[in-house]
Design an enzyme around this catalytic site. Structure first.
Site, PDB file in Angstrom:
ATOM      1  N   ASN A  62       0.823  -1.209   0.000  1.00  0.00           N
ATOM      2  CA  ASN A  62       0.000   0.000   0.000  1.00  0.00           C
ATOM      3  C   ASN A  62       0.857   1.259   0.000  1.00  0.00           C
ATOM      4  O   ASN A  62       0.531   2.251  -0.671  1.00  0.00           O
ATOM      5  CB  ASN A  62      -0.929   0.010   1.219  1.00  0.00           C
ATOM      6  CG  ASN A  62      -2.032  -1.021   1.134  1.00  0.00           C
ATOM      7  OD1 ASN A  62      -2.290  -1.591   0.076  1.00  0.00           O
ATOM      8  ND2 ASN A  62      -2.691  -1.279   2.244  1.00  0.00           N
TER       9      ASN A  62
ATOM     10  N   ARG B 258     -11.235  -4.168 -13.998  1.00  0.00           N
ATOM     11  CA  ARG B 258     -10.116  -5.028 -13.579  1.00  0.00           C
ATOM     12  C   ARG B 258     -10.573  -6.481 -13.665  1.00  0.00           C
ATOM     13  O   ARG B 258     -11.432  -6.908 -12.895  1.00  0.00           O
ATOM     14  CB  ARG B 258      -9.672  -4.724 -12.146  1.00  0.00           C
ATOM     15  CG  ARG B 258      -9.198  -3.305 -11.900  1.00  0.00           C
ATOM     16  CD  ARG B 258      -8.563  -3.180 -10.516  1.00  0.00           C
ATOM     17  NE  ARG B 258      -8.387  -1.807 -10.108  1.00  0.00           N
ATOM     18  CZ  ARG B 258      -7.378  -1.031 -10.500  1.00  0.00           C
ATOM     19  NH1 ARG B 258      -6.463  -1.517 -11.307  1.00  0.00           N
ATOM     20  NH2 ARG B 258      -7.284   0.217 -10.079  1.00  0.00           N
TER      21      ARG B 258
ATOM     22  N   ARG C 175      -5.866   1.983 -13.257  1.00  0.00           N
ATOM     23  CA  ARG C 175      -4.477   2.083 -12.805  1.00  0.00           C
ATOM     24  C   ARG C 175      -3.868   0.720 -12.501  1.00  0.00           C
ATOM     25  O   ARG C 175      -4.436  -0.093 -11.781  1.00  0.00           O
ATOM     26  CB  ARG C 175      -4.396   2.979 -11.566  1.00  0.00           C
ATOM     27  CG  ARG C 175      -2.970   3.246 -11.100  1.00  0.00           C
ATOM     28  CD  ARG C 175      -2.947   4.144  -9.891  1.00  0.00           C
ATOM     29  NE  ARG C 175      -3.349   5.502 -10.219  1.00  0.00           N
ATOM     30  CZ  ARG C 175      -4.269   6.191  -9.562  1.00  0.00           C
ATOM     31  NH1 ARG C 175      -4.923   5.628  -8.561  1.00  0.00           N
ATOM     32  NH2 ARG C 175      -4.554   7.419  -9.910  1.00  0.00           N
TER      33      ARG C 175
ATOM     34  N   HIS D 153     -16.061   3.229 -14.409  1.00  0.00           N
ATOM     35  CA  HIS D 153     -15.857   2.427 -13.198  1.00  0.00           C
ATOM     36  C   HIS D 153     -17.096   1.601 -12.857  1.00  0.00           C
ATOM     37  O   HIS D 153     -17.063   0.769 -11.950  1.00  0.00           O
ATOM     38  CB  HIS D 153     -15.495   3.367 -12.033  1.00  0.00           C
ATOM     39  CG  HIS D 153     -14.976   2.680 -10.819  1.00  0.00           C
ATOM     40  ND1 HIS D 153     -15.678   2.612  -9.638  1.00  0.00           N
ATOM     41  CD2 HIS D 153     -13.810   2.026 -10.592  1.00  0.00           C
ATOM     42  CE1 HIS D 153     -14.977   1.956  -8.734  1.00  0.00           C
ATOM     43  NE2 HIS D 153     -13.843   1.578  -9.285  1.00  0.00           N
TER      44      HIS D 153
ATOM     45  N   TYR E 252     -12.397  -9.793  -1.487  1.00  0.00           N
ATOM     46  CA  TYR E 252     -13.087  -8.533  -1.244  1.00  0.00           C
ATOM     47  C   TYR E 252     -14.546  -8.798  -0.906  1.00  0.00           C
ATOM     48  O   TYR E 252     -15.183  -9.670  -1.496  1.00  0.00           O
ATOM     49  CB  TYR E 252     -13.063  -7.631  -2.490  1.00  0.00           C
ATOM     50  CG  TYR E 252     -11.714  -7.116  -2.919  1.00  0.00           C
ATOM     51  CD1 TYR E 252     -10.523  -7.558  -2.338  1.00  0.00           C
ATOM     52  CD2 TYR E 252     -11.624  -6.173  -3.939  1.00  0.00           C
ATOM     53  CE1 TYR E 252      -9.296  -7.077  -2.756  1.00  0.00           C
ATOM     54  CE2 TYR E 252     -10.401  -5.676  -4.367  1.00  0.00           C
ATOM     55  CZ  TYR E 252      -9.238  -6.139  -3.776  1.00  0.00           C
ATOM     56  OH  TYR E 252      -8.023  -5.662  -4.197  1.00  0.00           O
TER      57      TYR E 252
ATOM     58  N   ARG F 136     -14.026   2.327   5.201  1.00  0.00           N
ATOM     59  CA  ARG F 136     -12.820   1.510   5.369  1.00  0.00           C
ATOM     60  C   ARG F 136     -11.548   2.351   5.405  1.00  0.00           C
ATOM     61  O   ARG F 136     -10.694   2.179   6.245  1.00  0.00           O
ATOM     62  CB  ARG F 136     -12.715   0.503   4.226  1.00  0.00           C
ATOM     63  CG  ARG F 136     -11.522  -0.440   4.339  1.00  0.00           C
ATOM     64  CD  ARG F 136     -11.258  -1.128   3.013  1.00  0.00           C
ATOM     65  NE  ARG F 136     -10.595  -0.254   2.061  1.00  0.00           N
ATOM     66  CZ  ARG F 136     -10.717  -0.339   0.737  1.00  0.00           C
ATOM     67  NH1 ARG F 136     -11.514  -1.241   0.219  1.00  0.00           N
ATOM     68  NH2 ARG F 136     -10.063   0.483  -0.051  1.00  0.00           N
TER      69      ARG F 136
ATOM     70  N   HIS G  12     -15.240  -3.758   0.618  1.00  0.00           N
ATOM     71  CA  HIS G  12     -15.290  -3.121  -0.697  1.00  0.00           C
ATOM     72  C   HIS G  12     -16.704  -2.755  -1.137  1.00  0.00           C
ATOM     73  O   HIS G  12     -16.880  -1.982  -2.078  1.00  0.00           O
ATOM     74  CB  HIS G  12     -14.642  -4.057  -1.730  1.00  0.00           C
ATOM     75  CG  HIS G  12     -14.256  -3.400  -3.001  1.00  0.00           C
ATOM     76  ND1 HIS G  12     -14.945  -3.585  -4.192  1.00  0.00           N
ATOM     77  CD2 HIS G  12     -13.255  -2.540  -3.296  1.00  0.00           C
ATOM     78  CE1 HIS G  12     -14.368  -2.887  -5.149  1.00  0.00           C
ATOM     79  NE2 HIS G  12     -13.351  -2.228  -4.640  1.00  0.00           N
TER      80      HIS G  12
END
Length: 672
Positions: free
Chosen positions: A38, A363, A393, A423, A456, A552, A580
Site C-alpha cells: 500500500n 479489472r 491504474r 468504473h 473482497y 474503510r 469493498h
C-alpha cells in the site's frame, strides 16, 4: 484530516493485524507485506507533488511544510513497521524454527550450497557497472532491488571508479529455501541480497569491496496521456506504459547501514531531497517477503481456508437465467461464490437464444475466464460489446491486451467517454424469448475478477427487472456514443446525477429532522473525501439526522465534534477480507426509505470524473438482507472496528480479540 494523512492512518490500522497475536503467524506477515504494498502505491500515485514542493520549498496547494509533515508521518509508519518485523515477527518465526540466515550465521555446508547456487543461478545474470564517464549510472526501474557498492583500488586501467551498481534481476526469487539435509531441524532460507553481498568480491576481481548496501527507488507511475489530445488512446497508452518504470523518483529506500557518502550519491542521482530517504533496518522490500508464506507451506500458520458457499438463492442444478426470471438474486461475496456470475455468462455464451452480451471491463486480471468467454461468444455468432477502461491504474497493459484480443475476433470494443473513467460494473445479456427479447442484468459493487472476488466483500445483483435492465442498455448506448444524456428511471449515473441524488436524499433527511421527524442515514463506502457531500452530511447531522458512516479507508469528515458533528459517527472495519461493498441507506419520516448499492465511493473523482452507477434494492427480503448483513452487522462490530475520534485519529473497538466481528459472523452464517 487531509486525504493523504487519512491514507497513512488506514495503513496503521491494517498493520494492527500484524500485531495481533490471535492472528496466525504467516497471516501477520502477510498484513505487514500489505502495508508495504500500500505504501508503494501511495508513493507511486500521490507523492510526486509533495516531493517537488519539498525539493523546491514551494508554496501553494502543495507546499513544502505540508510535504515535510507527510514525509515525517510516512517515516514514522515505516519505523514502526520495521520495529514490528524485527522485535515481534522475527522472534516468533525463530521460535517456530523458521529463519532467514545471514552469511555469518551459515555453517560451512550451508555456505558451500549457497556459493554453488550463486555460481549456477545468480552470477550469470548479474552485470555490475562501475561508474565512470563511459559507464554512467544505469537506468534503475521502479521498485527494483539493487545494490550500491563502494570500491577501493583502481580498475584494470588504473582508474579509481569508486562506486558501482549491481542490479538484482526481478526474475530471481528473493528468498530460497536451504535443503533439509543442511538445515537441521529448522526451516532455513537465504535472501537473494544476502547471497549476492556475500560474493561481491567475485564480481569485482582485484578490487576491495568497502561497502555494499541494498537500495530501491520508487517512482511516480501516473500516466500523462491527455485523452482529448490524442487520436488513438490505446496506442498512446501503450507507448506511455513503456516509460512508466522510469518516471520521476519519489522515494529512496536504503539499508540503515548505508553510509552518508553512498546515500548522498544516490539522492543526487535520483534528484531527491534528504527527507525522501528511508533508512530501514531490514529488507528494503518487505513486499517480497510474502514469498516466505508459500515457501514455509505451513497450513497451521495460516487462516483456516474459507470455502464460499453457492449462493443461497440459486439452485446449483438449475439454469441461472431460469431462476432470475422468477426473482432477483443477491450474491454476497466472498461469503457466497462469484462463480455463479461466471456460470450466468457461461450459460449465455452457449445458449443459442442469447443474441447479445454487453460488459464493462475495469479489472479482470491478465488471465480471465470471463474475457475468454466473451471471445467465445463472438465466435459463436453473438453480438458482443465490451467497454474496456484502458486507464484502470496498474491494469492498463492487461486491458489493452484484452481490447486487442476481443477486437481481433470481432467484438465491438469501446473505451467509454473521453475524460472519464468507466468504473461502473455491469453485464447485460439479451435473449430471444417468444416473440420478443428479454434482458438479464448483473450489477456489482466490485470488479469482474474471480481472484479478488475471493478476497473482497462485494454485492452482486442479478435481475430481469425490465426497467432496470432498460436503464443498463441506455448506459451502454451512451458509452458507445455519448451524444445525449441517457434518460434513466431507476439507475443513478455519475457524473450526471449521483452526487445530486445523494445531496437530495440528505436534504430530505435534514428537513425531516428539523420538523422533529425520524431521519436516519447509514453510508458504507471505501472512502469519504467528497467535500460537497461531506458538507451536506455535516448540515444534515447538525439538523438532528442520526448518521453512521462505515468507511474503510480515508475519511475527511471529523465526527463527534461538539456543536458541529455531534450526530455523526465514523467507524472503519479492517478484517480478513478487504471491505469493498458500497451501500447507501436513507430514511426520513414514516414512509420514505431508500437503499442503494453502488460502484462509487463518496469521493469527488467518483462523483464528477467517472462513469459510476447506483441502483435501488426494492424487493423487501433483499433489502432487509442488505441492511442486516452490510449495515447492522458492521455497526455492531466491536472486534475489528476502529472508531474515528474528533481529531481524526482512530481508537480500536471495545473488544479487539473477543468481541463480535461482522466478517466472522457472516462466515459463520454462510459456512453453516
Amino acid at each position: 484530516m487531509p486525504r493523504d494523512h487519512c491514507i497513512l492512518a488506514f495503513n496503521e490500522r491494517v498493520m494492527d493485524w500484524a500485531r495481533r497475536e490471535d492472528v496466525p503467524l504467516l497471516e501477520r506477515l502477510r498484513y505487514l507485506c500489505i502495508v508495504s504494498s500500500n505504501l508503494d502505491e501511495f508513493f507511486e500515485v500521490r507523492a510526486a507533488p509533495q516531493i517537488v514542493a519539498v525539493k523546491t520549498m514551494a508554496q501553494g496547494v502543495y507546499n513544502a511544510a505540508d510535504g515535510l509533515q507527510l514525509l515525517r508521518k510516512a517515516q514514522d509508519l515505516v519505523a514502526r513497521q520495521y520495529a514490528l518485523y524485527n522485535q515481534s515477527l522475527l522472534p516468533a518465526f525463530h521460535a517456530a524454527g523458521i529463519r532467514i540466515v545471514h552469511h555469518h550465521e551459515r555453517t560451512a555446508a550451508q555456505r558451500k550450497w549457497v556459493h554453488r547456487h550463486f555460481l549456477q543461478a545468480v552470477k550469470p545474470l548479474l552485470v555490475p557497472v562501475a561508474l565512470d564517464p563511459a559507464h554512467p549510472f544505469p537506468q534503475v526501474a521502479n521498485k527494483s532491488l539493487n545494490m550500491v557498492v563502494r570500491l577501493k583500488g583502481g580498475d584494470a586501467f588504473g582508474r579509481a571508479n569508486e562506486v558501482a551498481i549491481v542490479k538484482l534481476p526481478r526474475a530471481l526469487p528473493r528468498l530460497m529455501a536451504l535443503p533439509a539435509s543442511i538445515s537441521g531441524k529448522q526451516r532455513l532460507f537465504v535472501s537473494l541480497s544476502s547471497m549476492v553481498r556475500a560474493h561481491l568480491p567475485e564480481l569485482f576481481d582485484g578490487r576491495e569491496v568497502v561497502e555494499a548496501v541494498q537500495f530501491r527507488v520508487t517512482r511516480n507511475t501516473e500516466l500523462l496521456v491527455e485523452e482529448d489530445e490524442v487520436d488513438d488512446l490505446r496506442t498512446a497508452l501503450r507507448q506511455e506504459l513503456a516509460y512508466r518504470q522510469f518516471g520521476q523518483a519519489v522515494r529512496l529506500e536504503v539499508s540503515d547501514r548505508c553510509s552518508d557518502f553512498l546515500a548522498g550519491t544516490l539522492l543526487q542521482e535520483f534528484d531527491l531531497p534528504p527527507q525522501a530517504l528511508f533508512r530501514v533496518p531490514g529488507p528494503v522490500n518487505l513486499v517480497r517477503l510474502s514469498e516466505l508464506i508459500d515457501l514455509v507451506n505451513a497450513p497451521g500458520m495460516l487462516f483456516q481456508p474459507w470455502q464460499a458457499s453457492w449462493p443461497r438463492q440459486l439452485k446449483p442444478t438449475t439454469k441461472v437465467m431460469a431462476q432470475m426470471r422468477k426473482q432477483d438474486v443477491l450474491i454476497h461475496q466472498p461469503f457466497e461464490q462469484f462463480d455463479a456470475v461466471l456460470e450466468l455468462l457461461r450459460e449465455a455464451v452457449h445458449d443459442p437464444d442469447v443474441v447479445a452480451i454487453k460488459q464493462t471491463i475495469y479489472r479482470t486480471g491478465a488471465k480471465s475466464e470471463l474475457m475468454d468467454l466473451l471471445g467465445k461468444a463472438v465466435r459463436l455468432g453473438k453480438e458482443v460489446m465490451a467497454v474496456v477502461e484502458l486507464k484502470a491504474r496498474f491494469d492498463e497493459e492487461a486491458n489493452i491486451n484484452w481490447a486487442d484480443a476481443l477486437e481481433a475476433v470481432g467484438a465491438q470494443v469501446v473505451y467509454g467517454v473521453v475524460g472519464l473513467k468507466t468504473h461502473a460494473k455491469m453485464l447485460l445479456i439479451t435473449r430471444r424469448e417468444g416473440r420478443g427479447l428479454r434482458r438479464y442484468g448483473h450489477l456489482s459493487t466490485g470488479n469482474y475478477n474471480p481472484k479478488t472476488a475471493r478476497l473482497y466483500t462485494d454485492l452482486s445483483h442479478l435481475t430481469c427487472d425490465p426497467v432496470l435492465t432498460a436503464d443498463m442498455d441506455a448506459v451502454f448506448r451512451h458509452l458507445a456514443s455519448p451524444n445525449t444524456r441517457p434518460q434513466l428511471n431507476k439507475l443513478v449515473m455519475a457524473p450526471f446525477m449521483l452526487q445530486q441524488t445523494m445531496r437530495a436524499h440528505l436534504e430530505s433527511c435534514r428537513k425531516a429532522a428539523l420538523k422533529g421527524e425520524y431521519a436516519r442515514v447509514v453510508i458504507k463506502s471505501n472512502a469519504m473525501t467528497d467535500e460537497v457531500l461531506i458538507q451536506a452530511l455535516v448540515e444534515a447531522g447538525h439538523a438532528g439526522v442520526q448518521i453512521d458512516l462505515i468507511v474503510r479507508g480515508a475519511c475527511m469528515l471529523p465526527p463527534q465534534v461538539p456543536g458541529a458533528t455531534d450526530n455523526i459517527r465514523v467507524r472503519s472495519i479492517i478484517g480478513r477480507f478487504l471491505e469493498h461493498s458500497r451501500v447507501f441507506y436513507f430514511a426520513w419520516g414514516t414512509q420514505h426509505e431508500h437503499l442503494l448499492l453502488s460502484s462509487a465511493d463518496w469521493m469527488r473523482r467518483n462523483m464528477t470524473r467517472r462513469v459510476e452507477l447506483a441502483w435501488p434494492v426494492t424487493e423487501p427480503r433483499l433489502r432487509q438482507r442488505v441492511i442486516d448483513e452490510c449495515l447492522v452487522a458492521y455497526l455492531h462490530d466491536d472486534r475489528d472496528a476502529w472508531i474515528q475520534q474528533p481529531d481524526g485519529s482512530y481508537l480500536p473497538a471495545a473488544h479487539p480479540q473477543t468481541g463480535h466481528g461482522a466478517q466472522t459472523a457472516l462466515m459463520q452464517l454462510y459456512g453453516a
